[in-house]
Motif scaffolding. Structure first.
Motif, PDB file in Angstrom:
ATOM      1  N   UNK A   1      11.759   9.026   5.327  1.00  0.00           N
ATOM      2  CA  UNK A   1      12.863   9.180   6.287  1.00  0.00           C
ATOM      3  C   UNK A   1      12.424  10.026   7.477  1.00  0.00           C
ATOM      4  N   UNK A   2      11.612  11.048   7.211  1.00  0.00           N
ATOM      5  CA  UNK A   2      11.149  11.930   8.287  1.00  0.00           C
ATOM      6  C   UNK A   2       9.724  11.589   8.729  1.00  0.00           C
ATOM      7  N   UNK A   3       9.201  10.463   8.250  1.00  0.00           N
ATOM      8  CA  UNK A   3       7.842  10.047   8.622  1.00  0.00           C
ATOM      9  C   UNK A   3       7.860   9.160   9.861  1.00  0.00           C
ATOM     10  N   UNK A   4       6.680   8.845  10.371  1.00  0.00           N
ATOM     11  CA  UNK A   4       6.572   7.984  11.544  1.00  0.00           C
ATOM     12  C   UNK A   4       6.899   6.537  11.191  1.00  0.00           C
ATOM     13  N   UNK A   5       7.375   5.806  12.183  1.00  0.00           N
ATOM     14  CA  UNK A   5       7.602   4.375  12.004  1.00  0.00           C
ATOM     15  C   UNK A   5       6.280   3.710  11.617  1.00  0.00           C
ATOM     16  N   UNK A   6       6.333   2.852  10.618  1.00  0.00           N
ATOM     17  CA  UNK A   6       5.117   2.185  10.139  1.00  0.00           C
ATOM     18  C   UNK A   6       4.570   2.776   8.867  1.00  0.00           C
ATOM     19  N   UNK A   7       5.098   3.946   8.461  1.00  0.00           N
ATOM     20  CA  UNK A   7       4.657   4.558   7.208  1.00  0.00           C
ATOM     21  C   UNK A   7       5.146   3.728   6.026  1.00  0.00           C
ATOM     22  N   UNK A   8       4.380   3.762   4.938  1.00  0.00           N
ATOM     23  CA  UNK A   8       4.708   2.899   3.810  1.00  0.00           C
ATOM     24  C   UNK A   8       4.410   3.574   2.475  1.00  0.00           C
ATOM     25  N   UNK A   9       5.207   3.230   1.466  1.00  0.00           N
ATOM     26  CA  UNK A   9       4.976   3.668   0.094  1.00  0.00           C
ATOM     27  C   UNK A   9       4.818   2.425  -0.774  1.00  0.00           C
ATOM     28  N   UNK A  10       3.749   2.365  -1.577  1.00  0.00           N
ATOM     29  CA  UNK A  10       3.536   1.254  -2.503  1.00  0.00           C
ATOM     30  C   UNK A  10       4.002   1.668  -3.891  1.00  0.00           C
ATOM     31  N   UNK A  11       4.736   0.789  -4.558  1.00  0.00           N
ATOM     32  CA  UNK A  11       5.244   1.045  -5.901  1.00  0.00           C
ATOM     33  C   UNK A  11       4.738  -0.027  -6.850  1.00  0.00           C
TER      34      UNK A  11
ATOM     35  N   UNK B   1      10.878   1.571   9.112  1.00  0.00           N
ATOM     36  CA  UNK B   1      11.091   0.966  10.420  1.00  0.00           C
ATOM     37  C   UNK B   1      11.785   1.990  11.318  1.00  0.00           C
ATOM     38  N   UNK B   2      12.089   1.599  12.543  1.00  0.00           N
ATOM     39  CA  UNK B   2      12.725   2.538  13.473  1.00  0.00           C
ATOM     40  C   UNK B   2      14.094   2.998  12.991  1.00  0.00           C
ATOM     41  N   UNK B   3      14.877   2.054  12.460  1.00  0.00           N
ATOM     42  CA  UNK B   3      16.253   2.390  12.086  1.00  0.00           C
ATOM     43  C   UNK B   3      16.552   2.183  10.606  1.00  0.00           C
ATOM     44  N   UNK B   4      15.572   1.709   9.861  1.00  0.00           N
ATOM     45  CA  UNK B   4      15.805   1.393   8.451  1.00  0.00           C
ATOM     46  C   UNK B   4      14.588   1.681   7.583  1.00  0.00           C
ATOM     47  N   UNK B   5      14.857   1.834   6.297  1.00  0.00           N
ATOM     48  CA  UNK B   5      13.799   1.731   5.294  1.00  0.00           C
ATOM     49  C   UNK B   5      13.872   0.299   4.793  1.00  0.00           C
TER      50      UNK B   5
ATOM     51  N   UNK C   1       6.350  -5.255   8.812  1.00  0.00           N
ATOM     52  CA  UNK C   1       5.650  -5.749   7.628  1.00  0.00           C
ATOM     53  C   UNK C   1       5.824  -7.258   7.467  1.00  0.00           C
ATOM     54  N   UNK C   2       6.980  -7.797   7.896  1.00  0.00           N
ATOM     55  CA  UNK C   2       7.213  -9.238   7.783  1.00  0.00           C
ATOM     56  C   UNK C   2       6.501 -10.009   8.900  1.00  0.00           C
ATOM     57  N   UNK C   3       6.225  -9.329   9.996  1.00  0.00           N
ATOM     58  CA  UNK C   3       5.482  -9.991  11.071  1.00  0.00           C
ATOM     59  C   UNK C   3       4.146 -10.514  10.553  1.00  0.00           C
ATOM     60  N   UNK C   4       3.569  -9.759   9.643  1.00  0.00           N
ATOM     61  CA  UNK C   4       2.242 -10.110   9.132  1.00  0.00           C
ATOM     62  C   UNK C   4       2.212 -11.444   8.402  1.00  0.00           C
ATOM     63  N   UNK C   5       3.356 -11.887   7.893  1.00  0.00           N
ATOM     64  CA  UNK C   5       3.356 -13.149   7.139  1.00  0.00           C
ATOM     65  C   UNK C   5       4.148 -14.256   7.829  1.00  0.00           C
ATOM     66  N   UNK C   6       4.525 -14.041   9.103  1.00  0.00           N
ATOM     67  CA  UNK C   6       5.268 -15.064   9.838  1.00  0.00           C
ATOM     68  C   UNK C   6       4.410 -16.308  10.039  1.00  0.00           C
TER      69      UNK C   6
END
Length: 458
Positions: free
Chosen positions: A298-308, A317-321, A415-420
């Motif tokens: 939430x407090x990280x930069x746009x583009x940050x990611x966590x893998x589970x 994203x800018x306005x969403x997780x 992240x979805x742009x990569x698979x468009x």
């Protein structure tokens, strides 16, 4: 002593309103002490409750002849008491390998799946399982040791939807003493004696010492505690449900959590919300560390990611997780040739191209189905991942636009742009799949050949 046990179980069932008059109860019968006691008890008080009974046995095919003997024992037991008996045989070991899960987890999934199938097939109103107070202590302790949240510390629910646990108030010791006094036989699963398993280690070695040294009424006290925690969990669930109405946004293959909404929440409540959202929508169990990592986004930069685990990711994203499952990276570019009249399966999508008559032409707002002019097009199309520098002419526009800019305008997550995917013909982009066709291929009054393009999930 047996009369006291009967009264204790009867009071528990009545106090928690677990059984209604006219119920048809499907009892999970393994042949072990607990399930034998449960079926015997419900049969004994069948008239008092005004119910009908059906017994269900699952042969896991894990213990060779012992498994067959268990099934025969259950059949004989039901025959003696004139109870309808249903048995199902499943290869649990093979299923566990296919699903890449433990044998115990595979057995649990299959057991509940088959119980529900049988319940619906024979018209039962409830499923009764023989979890006892000792099982509840083991479950709560295992969850506690592994860092579970409020729901995990609630132990085994007394009731969940159509599933009831009528004897969760009784300890394993009480049940076995009852059966011994009544001279009722039951089967013993040798694997329960092996302390190599986590649950057996607690059952055979840790819990007896806790009862001896600290509290002989451990099961009773833990049951009371888990009931209190369960009530707190219900209150939290109600609050979470309210927040979800404004915080969640569902996409085709992803789920968005609005940062504007959740950034105002208390940190402790936020942790519970995140856990609930992911576990309920993606069927994944999260550790405390997983939750803290997601909250930090939430407090990280746009583009940050966590893998589970389970190929799950959470993307800032800018306005969403944005939460979704494994995606196709740019390095995993795709190129598939397809002819008119064919279908192509790519990932979890099916893309089809067909020729249609003008009378079947019907324009809607559905972006998963488009119509284009086939005049001048070749018979072979190509489906591929978009590339840097790709341009097309979005329908309704005069000039061309880079695909990268178009996707940004459409607010497609990074992240979805990569698979468009795009559909091309003779090297020209005809369709940014699922989003927009090219102006040059729109249908006009002069169009002689009409092509329908469709994309759908498997």
């Amino acid at each position: 002593m047996t009369k006291t046990i009967d009264q204790k179980a009867l009071k528990f069932i009545d106090d928690n309103q677990l059984i209604d008059k006219g119920d048809k109860v499907l009892v999970a019968l393994s042949g072990g002490a607990d399930s034998v006691f449960l079926l015997y008890f419900l049969q004994k008080f069948k008239k008092r409750f005004g119910i009908e009974l059906v017994a269900f046995h699952l042969n896991h095919n894990l213990r060779g002849k012992s498994a067959s003997d268990d099934e025969k024992f259950c059949f004989d037991f039901c025959s003696k008491y004139k109870i309808k008996f249903i048995s199902v045989s499943k290869d649990v070991k093979t299923y566990s390998k296919q699903m890449k899960i433990s044998v115990e987890e595979a057995g649990r999934k299959i057991r509940y799946s088959e119980l529900y199938k049988t319940k619906n097939k024979v018209g039962c109103t409830k499923i009764a399982t023989a979890h006892n107070a000792s099982d509840n202590v083991e479950t709560m302790m295992l969850n506690f040791i592994k860092g579970a949240g409020v729901k995990g510390l609630s132990g085994i629910p007394i009731r969940r939807d159509d599933i009831i646990r009528p004897i969760i108030c009784l300890t394993a010791e009480e049940i076995r003493n009852y059966l011994k006094q009544k001279k009722i036989r039951f089967r013993i699963d040798e694997s329960n004696l092996n302390s190599d398993y986590e649950r057996n280690f607690l059952r055979n070695e840790i819990i007896p010492k806790l009862k001896k040294r600290l509290n002989p009424r451990l099961e009773e006290k833990v049951l009371n505690t888990t009931k209190i925690i369960s009530e707190i969990s219900s209150i939290l669930d109600a609050q979470i449900k309210k927040v979800k109405l404004t915080a969640l946004k569902f996409y085709k293959n992803e789920l968005g959590i609005k940062l504007k909404v959740i950034s105002k929440l208390d940190r402790s409540f936020l942790n519970v919300l995140i856990k609930s959202v992911l576990e309920n929508n993606f069927d994944v169990e999260l550790s405390s560390e997983n939750i803290y990592d997601i909250v930090r986004l939430i407090s990280s930069q746009t583009g940050s990611m966590v893998h589970l685990k389970g190929n799950l990711y959470v993307f800032r994203e800018r306005e969403e997780l944005i939460i979704g499952r494994k995606y196709i990276g740019k390095s995993d570019s795709i190129t598939v040739r397809i002819r008119i009249g064919q279908k192509a399966e790519i990932g979890n999508r099916i893309i089809s191209i067909s020729e249609v008559k003008r009378k079947l032409l019907k324009f809607t707002g559905d972006k998963s189905a488009e119509f284009i002019s086939g005049d001048g097009l070749g018979e072979i199309f190509e489906i591929r991942t978009w590339r840097a520098g790709d341009k097309f002419k979005p329908i309704g526009m005069k000039g061309t636009k880079k695909i990268s800019d178009f996707l940004a305008d459409e607010k497609i997550s990074s992240i979805r742009k990569n698979e468009q995917l795009v559909l091309t013909n003779n090297g020209k982009i005809v369709w940014v799949i699922g989003l927009r066709i090219d102006e040059r291929f729109k249908i006009t009054s002069d169009t002689k050949r009409i092509i329908k393009l469709e994309v759908s999930d498997k």
